[in-house]
Design a protein around this motif. Structure first.
Motif, mmCIF file in Angstrom:
data_model
loop_
_atom_site.group_PDB
_atom_site.id
_atom_site.type_symbol
_atom_site.label_atom_id
_atom_site.label_comp_id
_atom_site.label_asym_id
_atom_site.label_seq_id
_atom_site.Cartn_x
_atom_site.Cartn_y
_atom_site.Cartn_z
ATOM 1 N N ILE A 104 1.036 -1.794 0.229
ATOM 2 C CA ILE A 104 -0.121 -0.043 -0.059
ATOM 3 C C ILE A 104 0.622 1.457 -0.127
ATOM 4 C CG2 ILE A 104 -2.020 1.332 1.360
ATOM 5 C CD1 ILE A 104 -2.679 -1.737 0.835
ATOM 6 N N ASP A 105 0.613 2.108 -1.399
ATOM 7 C CA ASP A 105 2.014 3.051 -1.475
ATOM 8 C C ASP A 105 1.067 4.380 0.039
ATOM 9 O OD1 ASP A 105 -0.317 4.801 -2.014
ATOM 10 O OD2 ASP A 105 0.549 4.588 -4.353
ATOM 11 N N THR A 106 1.605 5.888 0.034
ATOM 12 C CA THR A 106 1.826 6.627 1.131
ATOM 13 C C THR A 106 0.218 7.172 0.482
ATOM 14 O OG1 THR A 106 3.949 7.219 0.975
ATOM 15 C CG2 THR A 106 2.367 8.480 2.022
ATOM 16 N N SER A 107 -0.097 7.327 -0.880
ATOM 17 C CA SER A 107 -1.588 7.938 -1.268
ATOM 18 C C SER A 107 -2.700 7.059 -0.801
ATOM 19 C CB SER A 107 -1.282 8.305 -2.139
ATOM 20 O OG SER A 107 -1.791 7.252 -3.593
ATOM 21 N N ALA A 108 -2.407 6.095 -0.679
ATOM 22 C CA ALA A 108 -3.303 4.659 -0.528
ATOM 23 C C ALA A 108 -3.499 5.115 1.960
ATOM 24 C CB ALA A 108 -2.981 3.293 -0.924
ATOM 25 N N GLN A 109 -2.427 4.600 1.801
ATOM 26 C CA GLN A 109 -3.151 4.823 3.205
ATOM 27 C C GLN A 109 -3.678 5.582 3.656
ATOM 28 O OE1 GLN A 109 -2.171 3.102 5.044
ATOM 29 N NE2 GLN A 109 -0.567 1.191 5.100
ATOM 30 N N SER A 110 -2.843 7.180 3.000
ATOM 31 C CA SER A 110 -3.486 8.673 3.232
ATOM 32 C C SER A 110 -5.304 8.667 3.606
ATOM 33 C CB SER A 110 -3.125 9.677 2.915
ATOM 34 O OG SER A 110 -3.231 11.109 2.686
ATOM 35 N N ALA A 111 -5.404 8.041 2.275
ATOM 36 C CA ALA A 111 -7.103 7.511 1.592
ATOM 37 C C ALA A 111 -8.006 6.974 2.877
ATOM 38 C CB ALA A 111 -6.965 7.149 0.379
ATOM 39 N N LEU A 112 -6.764 5.951 2.940
ATOM 40 C CA LEU A 112 -7.706 5.254 3.935
ATOM 41 C C LEU A 112 -7.707 5.827 5.182
ATOM 42 C CD1 LEU A 112 -5.869 1.556 3.656
ATOM 43 C CD2 LEU A 112 -8.457 2.103 3.319
ATOM 44 N N GLU A 113 -6.754 6.579 5.608
ATOM 45 C CA GLU A 113 -6.771 6.679 7.513
ATOM 46 C C GLU A 113 -8.410 8.005 7.218
ATOM 47 O OE1 GLU A 113 -6.109 7.829 11.020
ATOM 48 O OE2 GLU A 113 -5.743 6.051 9.712
#
Length: 631
Positions: free
Chosen positions: A418-427
């Motif tokens: 999971i890249d950073t942008s996906a992690q940010s969206a998940l959060e």
């Protein structure tokens, strides 16, 4: 035997008979009272008022004696006692109409009050029926179905998909999703694996699991829930008549004035007239008639009020606690976000891929995605291959493309990071209380589909109006903190209590009550039943709410329109005000009648008619509530 006789005579049919005989007695007495010749009903060998006295007087006498024998302290003195004294005094001087009139009005008041306070309590039986009756125990590798009461702590149980978990336990093998709505009211099934707890009465939605029984029988969560409902029901007290609250001083004052009038005038008729006009019949009618009018008014608006006590208490409520799922929200999942992390994949295409992959899934989140895609008429294709890992996700081939749909752990196990942008969206989505399904191919995460419960559009305005009425609002929910905070912020509720089990909701309400708050609880689920009963006042969503919640609550919103809650509070305030005005009016008429009695202007018969007029005024004032506008 005496109780059966009391119930028979105090019932509606016999009270109607009493009214007919009192009416037969009225006309001759009026003719005689205003100067006509005495009239005797030839077809009756006795005064018809005797029938009214027997039918309506015996239950009243029984009630007065019962209270003297069983009530503690000053509560032995009741309005029933005063009216019995007036009845016997009227009989003693031969004015049977006056005796019959005062007991008949009291009988009408008792019937009206009973009509407003009767409520069926079927919810507890339905809750008990939810308790599992059997469980599958593992014994030396063999499965055996045994009665739930034979399950012991430490037993190993196997729970198959769709089965109800028979005891509290800990998962020792397998992964699944558990519907815990009966206990927590959570809108989403909870994914659970080895080492996590499961509760009695909850439903295993997907995946076979083995559990170690930790709490069985009376110690299980569902049995505790049942006991909480039983305990809360036993604490409920019937509505006390307002007349009885003042009877401790009303009876002595009436007797004192009657005795003094006899001492100073030497006229026993004057003394009896004082007792007759002092009877609190209008006072007794003030509460039930106003409440019946208000209950009728509310019913026209789809608000079912089960008791007069609840209506009175709503006016005193200063804190309203809300459940989230099914109350502030619709209690159903919809796709709220479709976010693509791949420029080559549009949001519509992402939804199409995810829904196609999930089309064979039995998981509630997968079903919600498919249902939403069909509603939006997004094209779907049949997956070529499909496999599911319980509690994690699915693997499917769609349009010659292998897809993974699931959580971070599932993607990681299949070599997708999971890249950073996906992690940010998940959060961000989790902060908003949304459930997220990651969509990936064999190389990277291409997007995320988020699902959320749907907020009722009227919720925000409802909370705003309650705030304008200086009413505190609190959110009590079994959902996690982030979800609770997100929805509370959307509607304007600043106080949030999250991650609550049913007993913790009860404890929160009891804490608010200890802080001298009058609390109204609003909910819809089985898990809300103990909190609904514990609160001073309770409102259930009548259309979608569970039968148990509706039975446990004082008020049911049949259209599930929570905007009716401010209306309910305004109606309650107006009802309490009407009752107070009616009481003041009835007491005023009584005091004027006492003065006229002491001046020997009134006799027991005319005094009974004047005092009856006060009762009519009270009924007319209450009737105005029925058509009054509160919107």
């Amino acid at each position: 035997m005496l109780k059966r006789l009391h119930d028979f005579l105090a019932g509606l049919p016999m009270t109607i008979v009493a009214g007919v005989f009192l009416l037969l007695d009225l006309v001759p007495h009026l003719i005689e009272e205003f100067g006509g010749n005495p009239v005797q009903l030839a077809f009756l060998p006795f005064d018809p008022a005797w029938v009214t006295i027997a039918i309506s007087g015996i239950p009243l006498l029984y009630l007065a004696i019962w209270r003297i024998l069983h009530n503690p302290g000053i509560s032995k003195i009741s309005s029933a006692l005063l009216i019995c004294i007036a009845m016997f005094a009227s009989i003693a001087i031969g004015d049977l109409f006056a005796a019959g009139e005062v007991v008949f009005i009291m009988a009408i008041g008792a019937l009206l009050e009973e009509a407003t306070t009767n409520r069926a309590k079927k919810g507890l039986k339905k809750l008990i029926r939810l308790a599992p009756t059997r469980g599958r125990r593992l014994n030396d590798g063999r499965e055996e179905m045994i009665p739930a009461e034979e399950i012991e702590q430490g037993d190993i149980l196997r729970i198959l998909p769709g089965e109800t978990i028979p005891v509290d336990g800990k998962i020792i093998s397998g992964e699944t999703s558990v519907d815990q709505s009966i206990m927590t009211g959570e809108s989403l099934p909870i994914d659970k694996g080895v080492g996590e707890e499961v509760f009695c009465g909850t439903i295993n939605r997907f995946g076979s699991i083995d559990i170690l029984a930790t709490k069985v029988g009376e110690n299980s969560s569902l049995q505790k829930l049942i006991h909480m409902v039983q305990d809360a029901e036993s604490k409920q007290a019937p509505m006390q008549r307002i007349a009885d609250r003042v009877a401790s001083w009303l009876v002595p004052v009436a007797l004192l004035i009657a005795i003094l009038s006899f001492v100073f005038t030497g006229n026993i008729v004057t003394a009896v007239t004082v007792l007759v006009v002092f009877c609190p019949c209008a006072l007794v009618l003030a509460t039930p008639t106003a409440i019946m009018a208000a209950i009728g008014q509310a019913a026209k608006h789809g608000v079912i009020i089960k008791s007069g006590e609840a209506l009175e208490k709503m006016g005193k409520v200063d804190t309203i606690a809300f459940d989230k799922t099914g109350t502030l929200t619709y209690g159903r999942l919809d796709v709220s976000d479709s976010i693509s992390f791949d420029e080559a994949v549009s949001e519509t295409e992402l939804l199409s891929l995810a829904a196609s992959a999930e089309s064979k899934s039995e998981h509630p989140l997968g079903k919600a995605i498919v249902s939403y895609a069909k509603m939006k008429e997004v094209p779907l294709v049949e997956p070529v291959a499909f496999s599911m890992t319980a509690g994690k996700g699915i693997l499917a081939e769609v349009k010659n493309r292998k897809l993974l749909c699931g959580n971070e752990k599932f993607l990681a196990e299949n070599g997708v990071s999971i890249d950073t942008s996906a992690q940010s969206a998940l959060e961000r989505l989790r902060t908003q209380g949304k459930a997220a399904i990651l969509v990936a191919d064999t190389q990277k995460c291409i997007g995320v589909i988020a699902l959320s419960d749907v907020l009722r559009p009227e919720a925000k305005d409802m909370v705003s109006r309650l705030t304008d009425m200086h009413t505190r609002t609190v959110l009590l929910t079994g959902d996690n903190k982030k979800t609770a905070n997100y929805f509370a912020e959307q509607v304007g509720i600043s106080e949030v209590r999250a991650d609550l089990l049913p007993e913790e909701k009860v404890q929160t309400i009891e804490k608010l009550q200890r802080e001298n708050h009058t609390v109204c609880m609003t909910g819809d689920g089985v898990n809300d039943a103990p909190a609904l009963i514990t609160a001073d006042m309770s409102v259930a969503m009548g259309s979608i709410g569970s039968d148990i919640a509706v039975d446990a609550a004082d008020v049911a919103l049949m259209s599930d329109d929570i905007s009716k809650i401010p209306y309910l509070k305004r109606l309650s305030n107006a009802t309490v005000k009407t009752i107070k005005v009616s009481i003041l009016l009835s007491m005023g008429i009584n005091f004027v009648a006492i003065a006229l009695s002491l001046m020997e202007v009134l006799t027991p018969t005319t005094g009974a008619l004047v005092h009856n007029a006060g009762s009519c005024f009270v009924v007319l004032i209450a009737a105005l509530l029925y058509d009054r506008k509160f919107e």
